[in-house]
Write an enzyme that holds these catalytic residues in place. Structure first.
Site, short mmCIF file in Angstrom:
data_model
loop_
_atom_site.label_atom_id
_atom_site.label_comp_id
_atom_site.label_asym_id
_atom_site.label_seq_id
_atom_site.Cartn_x
_atom_site.Cartn_y
_atom_site.Cartn_z
N LYS A 24 -79.75 7.26 7.56
CA LYS A 24 -79.45 8.61 7.39
C LYS A 24 -77.88 8.71 7.39
CE LYS A 24 -81.32 12.29 9.39
NZ LYS A 24 -80.15 13.08 9.95
N SER A 25 -77.41 8.51 8.43
CA SER A 25 -76.16 8.68 9.09
C SER A 25 -75.27 7.82 7.95
CB SER A 25 -75.91 8.20 10.24
OG SER A 25 -76.78 8.81 11.30
N ARG A 124 -78.02 26.52 14.30
CA ARG A 124 -77.29 25.24 15.14
C ARG A 124 -75.73 25.81 15.20
NH1 ARG A 124 -79.59 19.82 12.81
NH2 ARG A 124 -78.38 19.15 14.75
N GLN A 171 -71.16 13.79 15.47
CA GLN A 171 -70.70 14.57 14.35
C GLN A 171 -69.34 15.35 14.39
OE1 GLN A 171 -74.04 17.46 13.88
NE2 GLN A 171 -75.43 15.60 13.18
N ASP A 317 -81.75 10.72 18.92
CA ASP A 317 -82.76 11.26 17.93
C ASP A 317 -84.10 10.48 18.15
OD1 ASP A 317 -80.94 12.75 17.00
OD2 ASP A 317 -80.41 11.29 15.26
N ARG A 348 -85.59 20.64 21.12
CA ARG A 348 -86.44 19.29 21.31
C ARG A 348 -87.00 18.97 22.72
NH1 ARG A 348 -83.39 15.12 16.84
NH2 ARG A 348 -84.45 16.11 15.01
O1 SPQ Z 1 -78.12 15.93 10.53
P1 SPQ Z 1 -78.97 16.30 11.84
O2 SPQ Z 1 -79.65 17.41 11.35
O3 SPQ Z 1 -78.16 16.74 13.06
O4 SPQ Z 1 -79.63 15.19 12.25
C1 SPQ Z 1 -79.92 14.41 13.48
C2 SPQ Z 1 -81.69 14.03 13.27
O5 SPQ Z 1 -82.52 14.00 14.19
O6 SPQ Z 1 -81.68 13.04 12.29
C3 SPQ Z 1 -80.11 15.38 14.75
F1 SPQ Z 1 -80.93 16.51 14.51
O7 SPQ Z 1 -79.37 13.63 13.72
C4 SPQ Z 1 -78.13 13.54 14.12
C5 SPQ Z 1 -77.56 12.90 15.36
O8 SPQ Z 1 -78.42 13.54 16.45
C6 SPQ Z 1 -77.08 12.77 13.26
C7 SPQ Z 1 -75.74 12.30 13.58
C8 SPQ Z 1 -74.84 11.74 12.67
O9 SPQ Z 1 -75.21 11.16 11.57
O10 SPQ Z 1 -73.64 11.68 12.88
C9 SPQ Z 1 -75.57 12.35 14.99
C10 SPQ Z 1 -76.25 13.16 15.85
O11 SPQ Z 1 -76.08 14.25 16.00
P2 SPQ Z 1 -74.70 14.80 17.12
O12 SPQ Z 1 -74.68 16.25 17.39
O13 SPQ Z 1 -75.30 14.04 18.43
O14 SPQ Z 1 -73.34 14.22 16.68
#
Ligand code: SPQ
Length: 431
Positions: A24-25, A124, A171, A317, A348
């Protein structure tokens, strides 16, 4: 209307091979960088989950031509400097990655746009991104609280910053780097603990120069990206559900083909190993800076472990499904330093504890994690997904070891990251 799905197996065993859907990322980032770049980008192995479709939808509204046939995507972009001003709000749906990375991208683009999200995403926090972006000169406003969507982003001339990250978040890091690409000067971001580095790797793949020393990443603004070909490996965060299933269901053995093995994402394998799970990496390869390989997971007697510190961003995750696994391990598993779990699609920490307790699990919550005592036989019941795909999949996997069926309320959210989850589950389970 809320739906329900029942998971019920009599003495299941998991056997066979599985190729999980694309990461996904990486899928998000391939569409984003392909749209910033000039020219044509082809993406194979794209995740056709709802979150990544939200990212595609946003760029189509910005005038980028994106065509998709299943998991093959072609992006043809005039480049960020030539995007069109959208005539309707850009909808990030449920996707935190889409919202936060797009805030960074749009901050330095020459268009004005409004961004919104669904009921969960609108709760969020966005301030973690809008604060550093404002320091760069971004013009991001809202009619209500600036910490939350909807937000209006008026493209501005940005200045580079040196930013010490207060939270471990890929992110936030990515939003600043993507804004830094359009900024004047050299942007640097220093992390507390290393988080997933797909943005850095992919920026280089699209022709940008990115420097890394220790936990600091530096990027010169004004670099042009050129379209390229991206191959997306399987998502280890999706595989994690079936890895845990194979580890805890007696006599199981599953081979995961072409699953992403980027070291910033493989914390799950380290933890499974520390719990006594037999893991064999059969074939490891690398392409375009991302590693992938075939991984075999076999059922093993499980011991409790401690999960905390630098490994947390490498498996953030996977913590809901690891909590389920811990209910089957001998001893006290401690999950700590994971306060970020409280600001995901749902809280969570509370959600996992509440749902697993319904089945008889012994779980204590703390501010930054959980303490799980096992092994505990689990009964059946009705579990909520909270509209959170990872909670929905945790509930389904629990159904493999419960004495009675599991009914999942609102399972449709699973399509956010794993559209064919239930088909893959049915294919792996031999009764
Ligand atoms: O995109 P989203 O909704 O934040 O999705 C999640 C997931 O569980 O699929 C978190 F809810 O993944 C994030 C992950 O936790 C995806 C991500 C990325 O692609 O950069 C980074 C992580 O979040 P963060 O806040 O730690 O940067």
């Amino acid at each position: 209307m809320s739906q329900q799905k029942t998971v019920s197996f009599k003495r299941p065993v998991l056997r066979g091979t599985l190729q999980v859907p694309g990461d996904k990322s990486i899928s998000h980032r391939a569409v984003m960088l392909g749209s910033i770049a000039t020219g044509k980008t082809t993406i194979t192995g794209f995740l056709d989950g709802e979150d990544c479709l939200s990212t595609i939808g946003m760029f189509q509204k910005l005038g980028v031509t994106i065509t998709r046939e299943g998991t093959n995507v072609v992006v043809e972009s005039p480049g960020i400097a030539n995007w069109e001003t959208p005539t309707e709000p850009l909808d990030a749906g449920n996707s935190g990655t889409t919202a936060r990375l797009m805030l960074g991208i749009l901050a330095g683009a020459s268009v004005t746009s409004e961004m919104c999200g669904d009921q969960y995403l609108s709760k969020r926090p966005m301030k973690r991104v809008t604060d550093p972006l404002s320091m760069m000169g971004a013009d991001i406003t809202s009619e209500g609280q600036t910490d939350y969507l909807p937000l209006t982003i008026k493209g501005a001339i940005l200045q580079a910053i040196d930013y010490n990250m207060p939270v471990a978040s890929a992110q936030v890091k990515s939003a600043i780097l993507l804004a830094g690409l359009q900024a004047k000067g050299i942007t640097s971001v220093t992390e507390q603990a290393v988080s997933r580095d797909h943005t850095e790797r992919m920026l280089m793949q699209f022709g940008a120069k990115v420097e890394q020393s220790g936990k600091t990443i530096r990027l010169q603004g004004g670099q042009q990206l050129t379209g390229t070909d991206v191959v997306v490996p399987g998502d280890i965060s999706s595989a994690a559900f079936f890895m845990v299933a194979a580890a805890m269901v007696k006599d199981s053995e599953v081979i995961f083909e072409k699953v992403g093995l980027n070291p910033t994402r493989t914390g799950i394998l380290d933890v499974l190993q520390s719990m006594g799970v037999t893991i064999t990496v059969l074939d490891e390869k690398g392409f375009s800076g991302e590693r992938y390989g075939d991984v075999k997971i076999q059922y093993s007697p499980l011991q409790a472990t401690e999960i905390g510190g630098d490994v947390i961003p490498r498996l953030i995750d996977e913590l809901p499904i690891l909590a389920l696994l811990a209910t089957q391990a001998e001893g006290r598993t401690v999950i700590k330093d994971a306060e970020e779990l409280r600001v995901k699609e749902t809280d969570r920490i509370e959600a996992v504890a509440t749902e697993l307790r319904k089945l008889g699990a012994v779980i204590e919550t703390t501010e930054d994690g959980m303490i799980i005592t096992g092994p505990t036989p689990l009964t059946g019941g009705t579990l909520q997904s909270y509209g959170d795909h990872r909670l929905g999949m945790m509930a389904a996997i629990a159904g493999l070891i419960t004495s009675e069926p599991i009914h999942i309320d609102n399972p449709s959210c699973i399509a956010i990251s794993y559209p064919h989850f239930f088909e893959d589950l049915a294919n792996l389970v031999k009764q």
